[in-house]
Design a protein around this motif. Structure first.
Motif, mmCIF file in Angstrom:
data_model
loop_
_atom_site.group_PDB
_atom_site.id
_atom_site.type_symbol
_atom_site.label_atom_id
_atom_site.label_comp_id
_atom_site.label_asym_id
_atom_site.label_seq_id
_atom_site.Cartn_x
_atom_site.Cartn_y
_atom_site.Cartn_z
ATOM 1 N N TRP A 40 0.991 -1.293 -0.057
ATOM 2 C CA TRP A 40 0.185 -0.035 -0.051
ATOM 3 C C TRP A 40 0.936 1.363 0.022
ATOM 4 C CZ3 TRP A 40 -3.935 0.960 4.417
ATOM 5 C CH2 TRP A 40 -4.998 1.629 4.347
ATOM 6 N N VAL A 41 0.891 1.975 -0.886
ATOM 7 C CA VAL A 41 1.627 3.161 -1.059
ATOM 8 C C VAL A 41 0.363 4.251 -1.659
ATOM 9 C CG1 VAL A 41 3.219 4.717 -2.196
ATOM 10 C CG2 VAL A 41 3.844 2.416 -1.913
ATOM 11 N N SER A 42 0.277 5.175 -0.736
ATOM 12 C CA SER A 42 -0.755 6.202 -0.812
ATOM 13 C C SER A 42 -0.356 7.717 -0.944
ATOM 14 C CB SER A 42 -1.992 5.940 0.426
ATOM 15 O OG SER A 42 -3.020 6.624 0.097
ATOM 16 N N GLY A 43 -1.040 8.201 -1.805
ATOM 17 C CA GLY A 43 -0.490 9.704 -1.942
ATOM 18 C C GLY A 43 -1.292 10.373 -3.205
ATOM 19 N N GLY A 44 -0.977 11.940 -3.363
ATOM 20 C CA GLY A 44 -1.461 12.280 -4.666
ATOM 21 C C GLY A 44 -2.459 13.289 -4.328
ATOM 22 N N GLY A 45 -2.643 14.227 -4.817
ATOM 23 C CA GLY A 45 -3.728 15.186 -4.760
ATOM 24 C C GLY A 45 -4.286 15.565 -5.818
ATOM 25 N N THR A 46 -5.397 16.544 -5.965
ATOM 26 C CA THR A 46 -5.980 17.062 -7.052
ATOM 27 C C THR A 46 -5.027 17.523 -8.179
ATOM 28 O OG1 THR A 46 -8.068 17.387 -5.830
ATOM 29 C CG2 THR A 46 -7.729 18.659 -7.841
ATOM 30 N N GLY A 47 -4.159 18.234 -7.873
ATOM 31 C CA GLY A 47 -3.374 18.954 -8.745
ATOM 32 C C GLY A 47 -2.463 17.828 -9.431
ATOM 33 N N THR A 48 -1.983 16.758 -8.934
ATOM 34 C CA THR A 48 -0.977 15.999 -9.343
ATOM 35 C C THR A 48 -1.337 14.467 -9.589
ATOM 36 O OG1 THR A 48 0.129 15.445 -7.466
ATOM 37 C CG2 THR A 48 0.812 17.333 -8.569
ATOM 38 N N TYR A 49 -2.596 14.096 -9.008
ATOM 39 C CA TYR A 49 -2.930 12.683 -8.938
ATOM 40 C C TYR A 49 -2.733 11.769 -10.185
ATOM 41 C CZ TYR A 49 -7.258 12.726 -11.430
ATOM 42 O OH TYR A 49 -8.127 12.815 -12.563
ATOM 43 N N LEU A 50 -3.022 12.218 -11.323
ATOM 44 C CA LEU A 50 -2.606 11.463 -12.434
ATOM 45 C C LEU A 50 -1.228 10.895 -12.566
ATOM 46 C CD1 LEU A 50 -5.087 12.746 -15.318
ATOM 47 C CD2 LEU A 50 -5.092 10.279 -14.095
ATOM 48 N N LEU A 51 -0.382 12.053 -12.213
ATOM 49 C CA LEU A 51 1.162 11.599 -12.043
ATOM 50 C C LEU A 51 1.379 10.534 -11.327
ATOM 51 C CD1 LEU A 51 2.281 15.463 -12.345
ATOM 52 C CD2 LEU A 51 2.442 13.746 -14.137
ATOM 53 N N GLU A 52 0.985 10.600 -9.963
ATOM 54 C CA GLU A 52 1.216 9.630 -9.150
ATOM 55 C C GLU A 52 0.674 8.205 -9.746
ATOM 56 O OE1 GLU A 52 1.323 13.089 -6.201
ATOM 57 O OE2 GLU A 52 0.208 12.449 -7.963
ATOM 58 N N ALA A 53 -0.575 8.233 -10.238
ATOM 59 C CA ALA A 53 -1.503 7.000 -10.831
ATOM 60 C C ALA A 53 -0.682 6.427 -11.865
ATOM 61 C CB ALA A 53 -2.695 7.501 -11.071
ATOM 62 N N ALA A 54 -0.075 7.325 -12.932
ATOM 63 C CA ALA A 54 0.565 6.731 -13.894
ATOM 64 C C ALA A 54 2.055 6.156 -13.794
ATOM 65 C CB ALA A 54 0.602 7.578 -15.013
ATOM 66 N N SER A 55 2.691 6.573 -12.441
ATOM 67 C CA SER A 55 3.995 6.134 -12.025
ATOM 68 C C SER A 55 4.039 4.796 -11.786
ATOM 69 C CB SER A 55 4.429 6.949 -10.969
ATOM 70 O OG SER A 55 3.823 6.442 -9.500
ATOM 71 N N GLY A 56 3.321 3.687 -11.673
ATOM 72 C CA GLY A 56 3.350 2.562 -11.369
ATOM 73 C C GLY A 56 3.968 2.559 -9.581
#
Length: 373
Positions: free
Chosen positions: A219-235
């Protein structure tokens, strides 16, 4: 004493008592769907941050569209959301002090509850509270990936803390909290991408170190409205925590677009105010001031009225000025104001007045309003 809402079902916008916190349902619902759709084909879970809305009704709508649960920032906020029927809560923050820890552990009897740590002594206190409550708590080690707020440094300090959690009888090491909050409001898309690239590098290095020591990190959790797609796409991330996307605000609107910023979320949260005074030909005063919205990210903006500016906030008054050639609003006229920062603005109100096409459709209590302990 519970205050009644400032409106009634079916009431037209013009009759709502002010100041009132309005949710425009059409863009609000589009925001919910756009977030869910944007993550549908990515290998991450959505866990929206309830500190933005503090409302079980909104959390239930997010979960109905696929969210696994919510984040909360304080124990009292988590208590309010669980009482409202939310069964999976991550307190994405550190909790310190025996009484708070015992409340947190007691809450884990009623729902799945996880919490963050960044201190070895806090790990021991969490274990004692979980033992007292007869529960086992999920614990995420928070690492500082660049925000400069809470969190141990990535790498060996995170490993040491994870090992300490795993050695405790009533705690489960569940993974990492890696939130780069400062990146959310970097104006340039390139700056946001660079900040998250650094965060991702820290996450990957820490996960590798944990795995090298036979510690799974599911479980690695983080990312907010301004960047969440960057975290999501990172793997590197397994879960994202955007919150403000449901409402947006004037500060988020100042971010310059970037390719990964799609979908475009819409403004759906407003403070409705009434012109209560027009003492001169150049000055109008509305009834919404510092007690109606937060100004930490700047003064509110007047929605849909070009040339009309909110220029000064006092406790119960807001000063308006008009540009040359623009007429001031009339006494008694109602205006929609866009908060600079949605989260702390929400915490100043007891009710959402949910409107659709100018008429009140629903009234939602802000159950966790003031839940900061």
């Amino acid at each position: 004493m519970a205050l009644p809402p400032p409106a009634e079902l079916g009431m037209p916008l013009e009759e709502i008592d002010t100041p009132a916190l309005l949710v425009d349902l059409d863009p609000f619902e589009r925001n919910l769907r756009r977030m869910a759709d944007s993550l549908r084909d990515l290998p991450v879970r959505l866990r929206p941050h309830a500190k933005s809305h503090k409302c079980p009704e909104i959390a239930r709508r997010q979960i109905a569209l696929g969210a696994v649960g919510v984040c909360c920032q304080k124990v009292s906020e988590a208590e309010a959301l669980v009482e409202g029927g939310i069964a999976d809560v991550l307190v994405s923050n550190e909790v310190v002090g025996r009484r708070k820890l015992e409340r947190l552990a007691a809450l884990a009897r009623r729902a799945r509850v996880a919490v963050c740590v960044d201190d070895a002594g806090n790990v021991d206190e969490l274990d004692a509270a979980a033992r007292w409550a007869g529960v086992e708590l999920d614990v995420l080690v928070e690492i500082d990936v660049g925000a400069g707020r809470c969190g141990v440094p990535p790498g060996p300090p995170a490993l040491a803390l994870a090992q300490r959690v795993r050695a405790r009888e009533h705690l489960r090491f569940a993974g990492l909290q890696a939130y780069q909050g400062a990146a959310q409001h970097l104006r340039e898309g390139a700056a946001r991408r660079a900040a998250i690239a650094t965060a991702v590098d820290h996450v990957r290095a820490t996960v590798r170190l944990l795995e090298d020591h036979n510690i799974p990190c599911p479980w690695v959790s983080g990312g907010g409205t301004g960047t969440y797609l960057l975290e999501a796409a990172s793997g590197a991330y397994r879960e994202v925590q955007p919150g403000s996307y449901v409402f947006m605000d004037a500060d988020y609107a100042r971010n310059l677009p970037a390719p990964e910023a799609s979908p475009s979320f819409e403004l759906s949260l407003f403070v409705l105010a009434t012109v209560m005074s027009r003492p001169t030909a150049s000055r109008a005063v509305v009834d919404a001031g510092l007690k109606a919205f937060s100004v930490d990210s700047g003064l509110p903006e007047v929605h849909g009225r070009p040339g009309l500016a909110y220029v000064r906030a006092m406790d119960e008054h807001g000063m308006l000025e008009a540009a040359a050639g623009v007429q001031l609003p009339a006494l008694g006229e109602k205006l929609l104001l866009v908060p600079g920062h949605c989260d702390p603005t929400v915490n100043l109100h007891d009710w959402y007045v949910a409107v659709r096409r100018g008429r009140v459709e629903a009234l939602w209590p802000i159950t966790a309003r003031g839940a900061v302990w």
